[in-house]
Design an enzyme around this catalytic site. Structure first.
Site, PDB file in Angstrom:
ATOM      1  N   LYS A   1       0.821  -1.213   0.000  1.00 31.93           N
ATOM      2  CA  LYS A   1       0.000   0.000   0.000  1.00 31.93           C
ATOM      3  C   LYS A   1       0.862   1.274   0.000  1.00 31.93           C
ATOM      4  CE  LYS A   1      -3.373  -2.812  -0.174  1.00 31.93           C
ATOM      5  NZ  LYS A   1      -4.335  -3.304   0.770  1.00 31.93           N
TER       6      LYS A   1
HETATM    7  C1  LIG Z   1      -5.349  -4.419   1.176  1.00 31.22           C
HETATM    8  C2  LIG Z   1      -6.807  -4.172   1.283  1.00 31.22           C
HETATM    9  C3  LIG Z   1      -7.549  -4.442   2.433  1.00 31.22           C
HETATM   10  C4  LIG Z   1      -7.034  -5.237   3.583  1.00 31.22           C
HETATM   11  O1  LIG Z   1      -5.841  -4.830   4.084  1.00 31.22           O
HETATM   12  P1  LIG Z   1      -4.814  -5.839   4.783  1.00 31.22           P
HETATM   13  O2  LIG Z   1      -3.903  -4.891   5.464  1.00 31.22           O
HETATM   14  O3  LIG Z   1      -4.158  -6.622   3.703  1.00 31.22           O
HETATM   15  O4  LIG Z   1      -5.569  -6.683   5.729  1.00 31.22           O
HETATM   16  C5  LIG Z   1      -8.869  -4.029   2.485  1.00 31.22           C
HETATM   17  N1  LIG Z   1      -9.449  -3.406   1.451  1.00 31.22           N
HETATM   18  C6  LIG Z   1      -8.781  -3.179   0.319  1.00 31.22           C
HETATM   19  C7  LIG Z   1      -9.475  -2.468  -0.804  1.00 31.22           C
HETATM   20  C8  LIG Z   1      -7.445  -3.562   0.184  1.00 31.22           C
HETATM   21  O5  LIG Z   1      -6.798  -3.330  -0.949  1.00 31.22           O
END
Ligand SMILES: *Cc1c(COP(=O)(O)O)cnc(C)c1O
Length: 387
Positions: A180
């Protein structure tokens, strides 16, 4: 040249955590609290809560809204499963709605078509860093008295009509998983302007214990039958962010503008390589919005598409469909169906998507190479089919 994303600042902050000999936030936490403060200021939200992952952030955000088991939550058909699984965790029912074929983002009509008397909330995912058409979505929400969760896991520093995505709904959740925009390896953030949503969320993520920041008053544990109690007021989980996560995330926050700039440069390279190429459609951008791409989403012939996130086709949903109850045992009403064909528009659109990485650690040349090789693959594909 390829740039490392983690380095001296992260090490220095982690060193401070070790020096303090306090690795959890506990009551003397430093970095998690500083992260919450700094992130709230940057985003423009009054209350921020650090949690252990983005998935936990989604669940905690929904818990903050005070949903009850059996409540229906409208989710996009085409988004990572991490969006709908937390709905199931809370005993609620994910109801999948159609998404815009141009963006895979919830469409206002798609939402409208799924509203029932049991619907309580919508989870809007600003997918790939494309801000959703919020005015239209918020209008549907207001009409039906629904709460709006913005999932900004893939959408840091995106703008909708000069307002940041993440400041438009009732509550917002972010992921800080490795890929992210902002990361601590794993981690998540929940933000809101409503102190009641914050308090419910903070208790949910702390096994029901009210360790509130922001000077908010917390109840005190009362003895029962002359015996001390510890002060667990609600059901919850331990989703507390650790100081190690907080330290890395705070260091990364200081670099976020630079990372964003790099992502924009990468996106511009891809755009210049693919603009005008036959059978490749560049991302659709909603009017008056400024994306900040997580991945750069292009649409290509189905044979070359790679996107596979249609929630209800996953085995876990097929099992719920067969058993007519969710994984935690809540019965599914007849009108909730997780069968192929449930969201035909989304099913037709998703397989055409192919996402190109714009990660700041990538050298520009690798980004250019990736775009060129996709353009050639599409050209070869079209020639072979005589198109
Ligand atoms: C990555 C993601 C999540 C979940 O995040 P994690 O940290 O991997 O648990 C939730 N929603 C979206 C749209 C994502 O891309």
């Amino acid at each position: 040249m390829s740039d490392p994303c983690f380095g001296e600042v992260e090490l220095a902050f982690l060193g401070e955590v070790i020096d303090r000999q306090e690795l959890w936030r506990g009551t003397r936490g430093n970095f998690v609290a500083r992260l919450e403060e700094a992130f709230g200021q940057r985003l423009g939200r009054d209350y921020v809560l650090g949690v252990t992952s983005g998935t936990c952030a989604n669940e905690t955000a929904l818990a903050g809204l005070g949903l009850e088991p059996g409540d229906e939550v409208i989710c996009p058909a085409t988004a990572p499963l991490f969006v709908s699984m937390p709905v199931v965790s809370l005993g609620c029912i994910p109801v999948f709605a159609e998404t815009d074929p141009r963006t895979l983002i919830l469409s206002p009509e798609g939402i409208e078509a799924r509203v029932t008397p049991k619907t309580r909330a919508i989870v809007v995912v600003h997918l790939f860093g494309q801000p959703a058409p919020m005015d239209e979505i918020l209008a549907v929400a207001r009409r039906h008295n629904l709460k709006v969760v913005e999932d900004c896991a893939q959408a840091y520093d995106c703008y909708y009509k000069a307002r940041k995505a993440g400041t438009l709904g009732d509550v917002v959740c972010f992921s800080m998983q490795q890929s992210k925009h902002l990361t601590s390896g794993e981690g998540g953030l929940v933000a809101t302007d409503d102190p009641e949503v914050y308090k419910r969320a903070a208790m949910y993520a702390n096994c029901g214990m009210p360790w509130f920041q922001y000077g908010l008053e917390a109840p005190r544990a009362e003895p029962l039958a002359g015996l001390r109690t510890r002060g667990h007021y609600t059901f919850g989980h331990n989703y507390r962010m650790s100081e190690l996560q907080g330290a890395v995330a705070l260091a990364q926050l200081g670099k976020l503008d630079a990372f964003n700039a790099r992502r924009r440069e990468h996106a511009a390279i891809i755009e210049s390589e693919l603009r005008g190429a036959a059978a490749i459609e560049l991302p659709y951008v909603y009017p008056d919005t400024t994306p900040n791409y997580w991945f750069y989403p292009v649409r290509v012939p189905v044979a070359l598409g790679t996107y596979s996130e249609i929630n209800y086709l996953e085995v876990v949903y097929q099992r719920m469909q067969q058993e007519r109850r969710t994984s935690v045992g809540y019965p599914l009403p007849d009108y909730v169906q997780y069968v192929p064909g449930s969201c035909p528009q989304a099913e037709a659109a998703a397989p055409r998507f192919r996402n190109l990485s714009v990660h700041p650690s990538l050298p520009s040349e690798a980004v250019r190479e990736g775009a060129r090789s996709l353009r050639e693959a599409v050209q070869t594909h079209c020639e072979a089919r005589g198109e």
